[in-house]
Each structure stands twice: as C-alpha cells, then as structure tokens.
Design a protein around this motif. Structure first.
Motif, PDB file in Angstrom:
ATOM      1  N   SER A 180       3.756  30.337  51.153  1.00  0.00           N
ATOM      2  CA  SER A 180       3.600  29.120  50.371  1.00  0.00           C
ATOM      3  C   SER A 180       2.427  28.378  50.996  1.00  0.00           C
ATOM      4  O   SER A 180       2.453  28.039  52.173  1.00  0.00           O
ATOM      5  CB  SER A 180       4.885  28.303  50.450  1.00  0.00           C
ATOM      6  N   ASP A 193       6.341  20.985  41.548  1.00  0.00           N
ATOM      7  CA  ASP A 193       5.558  21.443  42.702  1.00  0.00           C
ATOM      8  C   ASP A 193       4.655  20.279  43.114  1.00  0.00           C
ATOM      9  O   ASP A 193       3.704  19.943  42.413  1.00  0.00           O
ATOM     10  CB  ASP A 193       4.735  22.678  42.289  1.00  0.00           C
ATOM     11  N   SER A 229       6.314  23.466  38.264  1.00  0.00           N
ATOM     12  CA  SER A 229       5.884  24.537  39.152  1.00  0.00           C
ATOM     13  C   SER A 229       5.433  25.726  38.306  1.00  0.00           C
ATOM     14  O   SER A 229       5.755  25.813  37.116  1.00  0.00           O
ATOM     15  CB  SER A 229       7.033  24.946  40.073  1.00  0.00           C
TER      16      SER A 229
END
Lengths: 76, 550
Positions: free
Chosen positions: A52, B162, B174
């Motif tokens: 991520s 997100d 997201s």
C-alpha cells in the motif's frame, strides 16, 4: 533492468508494449499516463506487489525508475 | 447501449472509467458542477446520476453540519430535499431518469459515542436525510434513489474510501469499491429498462433438498432438524417470497416423477408444496428441452425464465442451448443458497416498467423546448445564488508555491499550458505582470484559482498565460477575470489585447472560451463583467493596478 512485474503493470495500465518500457518511461513518453492513468497504475502496482503506497510515494513516482526505487525500498 | 451522465460534487473519473469498461456510454459533468449541469436542462443522456457527499450541501461536510444547531440541521435537510425534488421534477419533464445516490454514512461520526445521544446527531441526520430523499423521489418517478450507502456498508465502510485518493484528486471511492459501485449502477440502470424474469425454474436434488430422492426417498435433507435441512428450508423460503411477488415457480428435474412428487407433497420438512408450482417436468429428458416445453405450456418466452440448478453441467447446458434463459451462479455451499437467490439480479424489478419509460419519452419532444427555456432562467438564478465574489490583483510572496502548482497541474482551462516553475514565476512576479484570481462564494473561500500573465506593449498588450482551476469552471469566473485584465490593459493605454492560445489534447475547454471571446480584442470590446459576480477590493491596498468595482 526493470522488474518485469513493474514493466507489465505499466504496459497493461497504459496499453503499450512492455518491451519499450525503461527506467526513463514516464508521463512524458507515455501519453496515456495522465493523472487518472497514474491512479490506475497505483492500483495495479498495489495489487502486483501487494503493497500500500503512501501519498508521498504516489506523488514521487514520476518515472519507471523512481517507481522501481520506491518498490525496492519497500521490499527490503 | 446505456447512456449515463454523472453529476457530482467530487471527482468521478475513475467511476466513469469503470462504467465505460462495463459497456456504458458515460458523460461526466465538469468537476463539481452538478448544480449547473442539472440547471442547464437538455437531455445529454437517458440517465442522470447525482452523486454528492455532505460537503456538497454544507461547507466542510460533517464539521460544518455539526457546527449547526439541531434546528438548522433540520432546515438544511429541507433545503437539500427541495433542491433534489426540483431536480427530479425537471429531469422527469425532460424524459431523463434521475438517480440520486445516498449520502454516505461515515465509518465513525465526529462525536464518536456521543453522536447518538444528540438530537439530529450526524449519523441519525444522514439516515433521516437519505430516507427523506428516497421518499421525495418515490413521488417523482422515474427519478429513483440509488442506495450507494448500503452497497458501501456491504463492502466495508473503511475500505470503500481511500484517503490518499481523496487528497490526491478528490476521489471519494477506493479503487476496489469503484468497481463494485460501477457494476451495481450498471445493473440498476439495466433494470430500469428491462422487466424482471417471470419464471424461476428449479432443480430438485441438491437444490430444494439435500441428497438424492432416487436413493433416499423421504430421507432427503430439508426441515428444521439439522443444519443442512435448515439451509434448504431457507432457500425454499426465498423462492416462496418470489412467488408472492408474482414470480412463477416451476421444476425441471431428472428424477422419477412419482418419487419426487411424493416428497413434495408429504415430506414434513418441505415448505414448498406441489400447489405452489405452476408447472413441472420431472423426467430424464435434457433440461433445455424441458424448459422449452414448460415455456410453451405457460405461453411465455424463454427470455422470461431464470434457471437454478446446483449442477454446473446442467447450468452450462442450459446456457448453451437456451441463451435467452438467465442462469444462476449457484454457490457451492447450500448454506449460501438463500442469500444468493435474494441477491440474484434476475428478479430485480423497479416500480418502473418499460411502458413508463416509453411514455415519458413521448412527452419528451414536446416538453424539451419548454424545459430548456425555463431552465436557462434557473441557471442564472443558480449562479446568482452562489454569491460569488472575486478579488483580482498581483500575487504576494506567499502565493508562489500555489502559483507553481497551478502552472504545473492545470490542463483543462489553460490557454497556453506553459509549465513555469517557481524560479521563472518568481522572476515574473518581480516584473509585476502576474494577476491572480481569488474566488469566494457562499460555500467559503475557494482560494487562489486563476492566473494571468500580461505583457504590456506599445498599443498592443499580450496575455501570454491564462489559466483557471477546474474547481471554479462553469460559473463564468473566467469571463470576470478576463474582463478585469482587459480593463487594466485599457487603463494602461492598450488599444488592443492579444489573448494567446496553444492547443493541447486537454485544453478544449479553454480553447472554446478563446473562440467565444475572440482575439485580438480591441479597446472597448471584449466580454462584460458577469452580473452575478461581485468584485471585491483590490488584492493589495498598495497596488494601484486593479481598480475596484465595474
């Protein structure tokens, strides 16, 4: 030599041949690599590398070489 | 092909991309301009989808909401309702289906545990507002509520957004949730124009009960006694609830008919009875032929049929032999059958039928001109209701990094797309040739949103750079900005101003503006200052360049 997974992610995201992708590949050399394309690339990389990325990293990914360095730093 | 237009208070480009991938034709109203797009009328697409979050209705979203007292929170709900109701009425008069997405519920309210202790607390307010929006839309067909919130909840509230994408580009979903939202929206839109399937064709062994009736007879598993039996019972319950909605239930099974009917009629655990069935073919024929025979018997087309069988090869065969039939994706585990049947889109229906859609399309032509005429007035109304104020003047030292950012990032409204960096800009600033635009409206201060670079000359002045953030497009701020720059040029002795432009693949919006105002612009010509924008005092008191008012 670029990580083939990286070259493939770039090639698939922007629909360009992976053979032509080098460290210098960037939004300047790949027309489809615009700001929206950049976010698609981030999603593809996060999937392929199971990471991520932070916002700073996303902003620093200005060419394939920079992406490779960021991903390498993550895997150490 | 479905044509959709997305109207949103945030960036929907990724959603548009996902919808296009799903086969839809998608138009995207300019960023943040959902009100202008609604007010402008017309019928650009068959379906308008309105996606907003709290910050579209109250400055700073939840922070702004909770800064209001409960009475004003209620008043805000009424204001939202009246705006959405008006949009729904206008859309239906144009023959456009308006879908309004629910306001998202946050993963955690601002006030945490205390939230539900408040009158009109954040979560309660959002739920009540969504319910009120849905109710308002119910009375204004074909407008509909799109329950994006439940979809988010099923996906996971935290994972549906997100934070990085929000800060990077004002995207509110997201990447993974974007795909989910797109497929749900496509399905909803498809449901608008396609009636539900009318017949559910069911298998027996492994579908209505566990085990094989040919081997176990009355010993097959269904009923409340054990876990397997309860799973099949739950599935039968779902099937019966479809029957109550008017869906016909039929059986196609490879079995001995007498043995199978015996279980149907006499097994104590069975909920579904022989009398619930509109028809059946229990024999050793192939299931495609049996489905055709039932279709003939009921006088329905195969395109009215949905088929459910636990055996993959039966499903594959029916898919191949009768492509008109909707074939279920059956989970491997019978425990999941009931939920899978409930969420199977084959039986999704809206109150709306194809006839309704056709009827509104008939009225469309007659009404469109009226609607356009009426709505051009309402666009002006909308623009004045924004209470736009601008300030124009030279930048200060603190503006340098924002200037560099605008020069670096602005693509759409950028006449020459010169990518000037901080060093070049700093040098230019020293010459006093840069003008900046700040914009405020009733939603707050939008900040530094426009830049122009002017080059004075003997008689002829040039504007070498003219760019605006896409956040403020669609309210004629560009016209006001240009008018102010021109006014300054005339005062400085110019007889003509040349507005330079360089086409790029992305600056069509700016070029269009350029075409409309024309260049060169002679003294006394050029666009006037829009009536609904108020010019505030010059940017800096010690500058004599910008003159207040107009």
């Amino acid at each position: 030599m670029l990580d083939p997974r990286l070259a493939q992610a770039i090639a698939e995201t922007f629909q360009v041949p992976s053979a032509g992708i080098t460290e210098a590949s960037s939004p300047q050399s790949i027309p489809a690599w615009d700001s929206l394309g950049h976010l698609n690339l981030v999603a593809a990389l996060e999937k392929a590398f199971a990471v991520s990325l932070t916002m700073d990293e996303i902003l620093a990914m200005q060419d394939a070489g920079a992406i490779a360095r960021i991903l390498a730093a993550r895997s150490t | 092909m479905t044509s959709l237009r997305l109207l949103s208070s945030f960036t929907c480009d990724l959603l548009a991309q996902a919808l296009r991938k799903g086969g839809a034709e998608v138009l995207l109203a300019p960023y943040g301009q959902f009100r202008q797009a609604l007010a402008a009328g017309g019928r650009d697409a068959a379906v308008d989808v309105l996606l907003t979050e709290l910050d579209a209705w109250v400055p700073d979203g939840a922070h702004g909401l909770m800064a209001l007292d409960p009475a004003r929170r209620r008043a805000l709900r009424e204001a939202i309702l009246s705006e959405i109701s008006a949009a729904a009425a206008a859309a239906s008069s144009r023959g456009v289906v308006l879908l309004v997405a629910s306001l998202p519920v946050p993963a955690r309210p601002l006030l945490g545990y205390a939230d539900w202790g408040m009158e009109e607390g954040e979560i309660a307010w959002i739920h009540a507002t969504n319910a009120a929006i849905a109710a308002a839309l119910r009375s204004r067909p074909p407008a509909r509520f799109w329950d994006l919130g439940t979809l988010r909840a099923a996906f996971g509230l935290a994972a549906s957004a997100d934070d990085r994408l929000r800060h990077l580009g004002d995207l509110r979903m997201s990447a993974a949730f974007t795909a989910t939202a797109a497929s749900d929206l496509l399905h909803l839109v498809e449901t608008l124009s396609r009636p539900s399937r009318k017949v559910l064709a069911l298998d027996l062994d492994g579908t209505l009960w566990g085990g094989l009736v040919g081997e176990e007879g009355m010993g097959v598993a269904v009923g409340r006694e054990d876990a397997a039996g309860r799973a099949f019972l739950a599935f039968q319950q779902e099937a019966l609830s479809l029957k109550r909605r008017g869906i016909l239930l039929v059986l196609v099974s490879k079995n001995d008919e007498a043995a199978a009917l015996e279980v149907l009629e006499h097994h104590p655990g069975m909920l579904l009875k022989r009398s619930d069935l509109a028809a059946w073919r229990i024999n050793w024929e192939d299931k495609a032929s049996n489905l055709r025979a039932i279709a003939a018997e009921l006088g329905l087309g195969l395109d009215s049929f949905a088929f459910w069988d636990d055996q993959p090869f039966e499903r594959a065969w029916v898919s191949r032999a009768c492509p008109e039939v909707a074939v279920a994706e059956v989970p491997a585990d019978p425990a999941a059958f009931a939920s899978a049947l409930r969420s199977w889109e084959a039986f999704d229906a809206l109150a709306l039928t194809t006839e309704d859609l056709a009827r509104s399309a008939q009225y469309e032509a007659a009404r469109e001109r009226e609607a356009l005429k009426a709505s051009s007035g309402s666009l002006d109304d909308y623009l004045s209701s924004l209470e736009t104020r601008i300030r124009i003047g030279p930048p200060g030292p603190g503006d340098l990094s924002r200037l560099a950012q605008l020069f670096g990032k602005t693509n759409q409204f950028n006449l020459t797309t010169r990518r000037l960096g901080e060093a070049e800009l700093s040098a230019l600033m020293a010459t006093g040739r840069i003008r900046i635009l700040r914009l405020m409206d009733r939603f707050g201060d939008q900040g530094l949103v426009g830049v122009a670079v002017m080059e004075p000359g003997a008689g002829v002045w040039r504007i070498t750079d003219f760019l605006l953030s896409c956040r403020v497009l669609g309210r004629q701020a560009e016209t006001a900005f240009l008018a102010a720059c021109l006014e300054e040029a005339w005062k400085g002795g110019a007889s003509e101003v040349r507005l330079e432009s360089v086409p790029t693949p992305k600056n069509a919006v700016a070029l269009d503006f350029h075409r409309r105002v024309g260049s060169p612009i002679r003294r006394g010509e050029g666009p006037g200052f829009p009536a609904w924008i108020r010019r505030e005092n010059r940017e800096r008191e010690n500058e004599e360049t910008a003159h207040a008012g107009s």
